[in-house]
Design a protein around this motif. Structure first.
Motif, short mmCIF file in Angstrom:
data_model
loop_
_atom_site.label_atom_id
_atom_site.label_comp_id
_atom_site.label_asym_id
_atom_site.label_seq_id
_atom_site.Cartn_x
_atom_site.Cartn_y
_atom_site.Cartn_z
N MET A 1 -79.76 -26.07 6.86
CA MET A 1 -78.32 -26.18 6.78
C MET A 1 -78.32 -27.67 6.12
N HIS A 2 -77.44 -27.84 5.44
CA HIS A 2 -77.33 -29.10 4.86
C HIS A 2 -75.88 -29.33 4.41
N ARG A 3 -75.51 -30.88 4.07
CA ARG A 3 -74.35 -30.94 3.45
C ARG A 3 -74.56 -31.17 2.29
N LEU A 4 -73.65 -30.35 1.47
CA LEU A 4 -73.91 -30.08 -0.29
C LEU A 4 -73.53 -31.26 -0.78
N ALA A 5 -73.94 -31.59 -2.06
CA ALA A 5 -73.74 -32.80 -2.67
C ALA A 5 -72.21 -32.62 -3.31
N ALA A 6 -71.70 -31.44 -3.82
CA ALA A 6 -70.31 -31.24 -4.05
C ALA A 6 -69.80 -30.55 -2.87
N ASN A 7 -69.06 -31.03 -1.99
CA ASN A 7 -68.56 -30.91 -0.58
C ASN A 7 -67.33 -29.88 -0.73
N PHE A 8 -66.55 -30.23 -1.98
CA PHE A 8 -65.20 -29.34 -2.06
C PHE A 8 -65.54 -28.25 -3.00
N VAL A 9 -64.99 -27.03 -2.56
CA VAL A 9 -64.71 -25.89 -3.55
C VAL A 9 -63.60 -25.33 -3.42
N LEU A 10 -63.22 -24.65 -4.08
CA LEU A 10 -61.91 -23.85 -3.95
C LEU A 10 -62.17 -22.32 -3.82
N GLY A 11 -61.51 -21.97 -2.83
CA GLY A 11 -61.61 -20.67 -2.06
C GLY A 11 -60.28 -19.67 -2.14
N TYR A 12 -60.33 -18.54 -2.08
CA TYR A 12 -59.22 -17.68 -2.44
C TYR A 12 -59.30 -16.66 -1.07
N HIS A 13 -58.18 -16.46 -0.52
CA HIS A 13 -58.29 -15.67 0.60
C HIS A 13 -56.97 -14.45 0.47
N GLY A 14 -57.58 -13.31 0.26
CA GLY A 14 -56.96 -11.99 -0.16
C GLY A 14 -56.19 -11.56 1.58
N CYS A 15 -55.00 -11.32 1.57
CA CYS A 15 -54.18 -11.21 2.35
C CYS A 15 -52.83 -10.45 2.35
N ASP A 16 -52.09 -10.14 3.19
CA ASP A 16 -50.71 -9.43 2.76
C ASP A 16 -49.80 -10.53 2.28
N GLU A 17 -48.82 -10.18 1.68
CA GLU A 17 -47.82 -11.25 0.95
C GLU A 17 -47.19 -11.89 2.21
N ALA A 18 -46.81 -11.39 3.37
CA ALA A 18 -46.09 -12.04 4.26
C ALA A 18 -47.02 -13.07 4.91
N VAL A 19 -48.23 -12.81 5.02
CA VAL A 19 -49.17 -13.65 5.66
C VAL A 19 -49.36 -14.87 4.65
N ALA A 20 -49.32 -14.49 3.37
CA ALA A 20 -49.47 -15.63 2.37
C ALA A 20 -48.44 -16.58 2.45
N ARG A 21 -47.26 -16.18 2.51
CA ARG A 21 -46.19 -16.96 2.77
C ARG A 21 -46.11 -17.99 4.19
N ARG A 22 -46.67 -17.45 5.11
CA ARG A 22 -46.55 -18.21 6.35
C ARG A 22 -47.70 -19.29 6.17
N LEU A 23 -49.08 -18.80 5.34
CA LEU A 23 -50.01 -19.76 5.53
C LEU A 23 -49.54 -20.89 4.34
N LEU A 24 -48.83 -20.74 3.43
CA LEU A 24 -48.22 -21.62 2.72
C LEU A 24 -47.41 -22.43 3.10
N LYS A 25 -46.62 -22.17 4.65
CA LYS A 25 -45.64 -22.94 5.14
C LYS A 25 -46.34 -23.69 6.24
N GLY A 26 -47.78 -23.62 6.38
CA GLY A 26 -48.76 -24.41 7.30
C GLY A 26 -48.96 -23.70 8.49
N GLU A 27 -48.79 -22.30 8.50
CA GLU A 27 -49.38 -21.50 9.56
C GLU A 27 -50.78 -21.45 9.64
N PRO A 28 -51.63 -21.77 10.61
CA PRO A 28 -53.12 -21.79 10.54
C PRO A 28 -53.68 -20.32 10.37
N PHE A 29 -54.75 -20.43 9.31
CA PHE A 29 -55.53 -19.08 9.27
C PHE A 29 -55.86 -18.48 10.39
N ARG A 30 -56.19 -17.33 10.62
CA ARG A 30 -56.70 -16.53 11.78
C ARG A 30 -58.29 -16.36 11.51
#
Length: 190
Positions: A1-30
């Protein structure tokens, strides 16, 4: 295990549209914590692949319409931090150690992965063991993310060694490593 040189990546989370709206409003991921999760417990993202995240959400909607009615995708900026990277020899080496430890301590049969490798009971058990071993060895530096490459799907063309659903997936074990959430533009989903 290591800390990668390029620490930041873009990830994409597939979910229901209602969940997406809540996440975009700041609700935490489950966090997912199923006995068959490919990378063990965590919040799952498709690295640099919003289209595959949407396809996955659509597949879940077909299998389980009560979980996802309208497929959607949310993007996130992820700090990989202390990353167990299963695309490296070191990461795979740690995985092998965890397997041997699990096999040695297990009374009875080890769990088995499903035939099509969609349900990864054995892999999840090994990753859970790896987390436990790591915490014993380095309690001040827990695994924050797990990154793995999955070869999946049909051949991309006749005779191909490439598969049409191959992807890099990230399980975020520490929600603090999700640094921001963003709406995914429709042009990225085509």
């Amino acid at each position: 295990m290591h800390r990668l040189a390029a620490n930041f990546v873009l990830g994409y989370h597939g979910c229901d549209e209602a969940v997406a709206r809540r996440l975009l409003k700041g609700e935490p991921f489950r966090q997912s914590n199923n006995a068959y999760d490919w990378l063990g417990p965590g919040i799952y993202f498709w690295e640099a692949n919003p289209k595959r995240a949407l396809e996955f959400a659509g597949e879940v909607a077909e299998r389980s319409p009560s979980l996802i009615r309208r497929p959607a995708v949310v993007g996130a900026v992820i700090d990989l931090g202390h990353c167990l990277d299963l695309s490296t020899s070191a990461g795979i080496g740690r995985l092998k150690i965890a397997y041997r430890s699990l096999k040695q301590d297990k009374v009875g049969n080890l769990p088995k992965n499903g035939k099509k490798l969609l349900l990864r009971y054995l892999d999840c058990a090994v990753l859970n063991r790896l987390h436990a071993i790591h915490l014993d060895d380095a309690p001040d530096a827990p695994i924050e993310t797990v990154r793995g490459i999955f070869v999946e799907g049909n051949p991309a063309y006749p005779g191909a060694g490439f598969r049409d659903k191959t992807h890099v997936q990230i399980a975020v074990c520490n929600p603090d490593n999700i640094k921001g959430v963003f709406r995914v533009g429709q042009n990225l989903l085509k």
